[in-house]
Design a protein around this motif. Structure first.
Motif, mmCIF file in Angstrom:
data_model
loop_
_atom_site.group_PDB
_atom_site.id
_atom_site.type_symbol
_atom_site.label_atom_id
_atom_site.label_comp_id
_atom_site.label_asym_id
_atom_site.label_seq_id
_atom_site.Cartn_x
_atom_site.Cartn_y
_atom_site.Cartn_z
ATOM 1 N N LEU A 60 -14.317 -4.854 1.921
ATOM 2 C CA LEU A 60 -12.995 -4.654 2.255
ATOM 3 C C LEU A 60 -12.607 -4.797 3.623
ATOM 4 N N GLY A 61 -11.506 -4.832 4.183
ATOM 5 C CA GLY A 61 -11.060 -5.019 5.399
ATOM 6 C C GLY A 61 -10.050 -5.738 5.887
ATOM 7 N N ALA A 62 -9.431 -5.937 6.835
ATOM 8 C CA ALA A 62 -8.295 -6.614 7.299
ATOM 9 C C ALA A 62 -8.522 -8.062 7.380
ATOM 10 N N ASN A 63 -7.686 -8.997 7.436
ATOM 11 C CA ASN A 63 -7.645 -10.278 7.946
ATOM 12 C C ASN A 63 -8.486 -10.511 9.259
ATOM 13 N N ASP A 113 -17.898 -0.245 -8.113
ATOM 14 C CA ASP A 113 -18.811 1.043 -8.144
ATOM 15 C C ASP A 113 -19.058 1.629 -6.753
ATOM 16 N N GLU A 114 -19.068 0.790 -5.609
ATOM 17 C CA GLU A 114 -19.129 1.048 -4.252
ATOM 18 C C GLU A 114 -18.413 0.018 -3.459
ATOM 19 N N GLY A 115 -17.952 0.462 -2.304
ATOM 20 C CA GLY A 115 -17.292 -0.474 -1.274
ATOM 21 C C GLY A 115 -17.670 -0.266 -0.063
ATOM 22 N N VAL A 116 -17.624 -1.346 0.762
ATOM 23 C CA VAL A 116 -18.125 -1.600 2.169
ATOM 24 C C VAL A 116 -16.909 -1.921 2.913
ATOM 25 N N VAL A 117 -16.691 -1.276 4.138
ATOM 26 C CA VAL A 117 -15.705 -1.661 4.792
ATOM 27 C C VAL A 117 -15.824 -2.468 6.284
ATOM 28 N N LEU A 160 -9.661 7.035 6.254
ATOM 29 C CA LEU A 160 -10.074 5.680 6.420
ATOM 30 C C LEU A 160 -8.967 4.724 5.883
ATOM 31 N N ARG A 161 -8.552 4.968 4.814
ATOM 32 C CA ARG A 161 -7.556 4.038 4.097
ATOM 33 C C ARG A 161 -6.483 3.844 5.115
ATOM 34 N N HIS A 162 -5.797 4.487 5.708
ATOM 35 C CA HIS A 162 -4.757 4.489 6.559
ATOM 36 C C HIS A 162 -5.136 3.467 7.908
ATOM 37 N N GLY A 188 -4.900 -0.390 4.945
ATOM 38 C CA GLY A 188 -3.622 -0.561 4.776
ATOM 39 C C GLY A 188 -2.838 0.101 3.790
ATOM 40 N N PHE A 189 -3.268 1.161 3.311
ATOM 41 C CA PHE A 189 -2.439 2.028 2.207
ATOM 42 C C PHE A 189 -2.995 3.636 2.543
#
Length: 239
Positions: A37-40, A207-211, A232-234, A238-239
């Motif tokens: 996950l992460g921004a453009n 199951d898991e996420g990498v930012v 972390l989400r904010h 982005g949510f």
């Protein structure tokens, strides 16, 4: 971990002299869905392209099922059990649905099992079975995404690198594809490294996420923990 199907250590890669990824570390266990996950511009697509051999790393190590993949050719990656479905779906629009799917199994020595895999894909995607004689350019966006995913599955991969499967799709189709990924994980043990801008959908099946942020891993945690971490989400999601 030594039991990891995919282990990435200190990976640095980019285009020309400009690194995009910086010292990236991550693992994917057998049968695990990991969301990236992460921004453009965070480096998510570059990560998948590097893991599949389309971009060469300048430093670090990528180990799949105990084998170092450095300098391994793309076609050899496929034979080892890695399938990459790129952003934009990659359908050969001049070919029919059936011809596109058969491309996914051309390299396989066991053609009888390749035929079984083709039949299984048609069972997974009844819409493709109904349109097997249609050319790629005649398909809807959702059907093209199904076709790209189905073509990868014909090769019976152990690890699926999936880049933005929901891009441009209606929420209903996105939900269907996410549910299918979860079913494949449960029923076949398929491991998935999923790049996805639809963070909520990705975390609902992962199951898991990498930012990632600016090519660096900011955090890795259980998907549920990432969903519950408001700061972390904010800051990054982005949510």
């Amino acid at each position: 971990m030594s039991s990891a199907l995919l282990r990435v250590e200190g990976l640095t890669a980019g285009y020309g002299a400009a690194p995009v990824l910086h010292d990236v570390n991550l693992t994917v266990q057998p049968g695990e869905i990991v969301a990236v996950l992460g921004a453009n511009g965070a480096g998510k697509t570059t990560l998948l392209r590097t893991l599949s051999g389309l971009v060469r790393s300048s430093r670090g190590q990528v180990v799949f099922d105990g084998a170092d993949l450095k300098s391994t050719k793309v076609e050899r990656m496929v034979r080892r059990g890695i399938a990459h479905v790129p952003e934009g779906r990659g359908v050969v629009t001049e070919l029919t649905v059936d011809e596109n799917l058969r491309l996914g199994g051309l390299w396989r020595r066991d053609q009888a099992d390749a035929k079984r895999a083709l039949d299984e894909v048609y069972e997974l995607f009844p819409a493709l079975a109904q349109r097997r004689a249609s050319a790629g350019h005649q398909l809807s966006g959702g059907e093209r995404q199904m076709l790209a995913l189905g073509r990868a599955l014909v090769g019976r991969p152990r690890l699926l690198l999936l880049d933005e499967p929901s891009l441009g799709l209606a929420p209903k189709i996105t939900a269907q594809i996410m549910a299918l990924l979860r079913d494949l994980q449960k029923n076949t043990g398929l491991a998935v490294l999923l790049v996805e801008q639809n963070v909520r959908s990705a975390l609902s099946i992962a199951d898991e996420g990498v930012v990632l942020a600016l090519g660096r891993v900011v955090t890795r945690n259980k998907a549920s923990a990432l969903r519950d971490d408001a700061d972390l989400r904010h800051a990054y999601l982005g949510f």
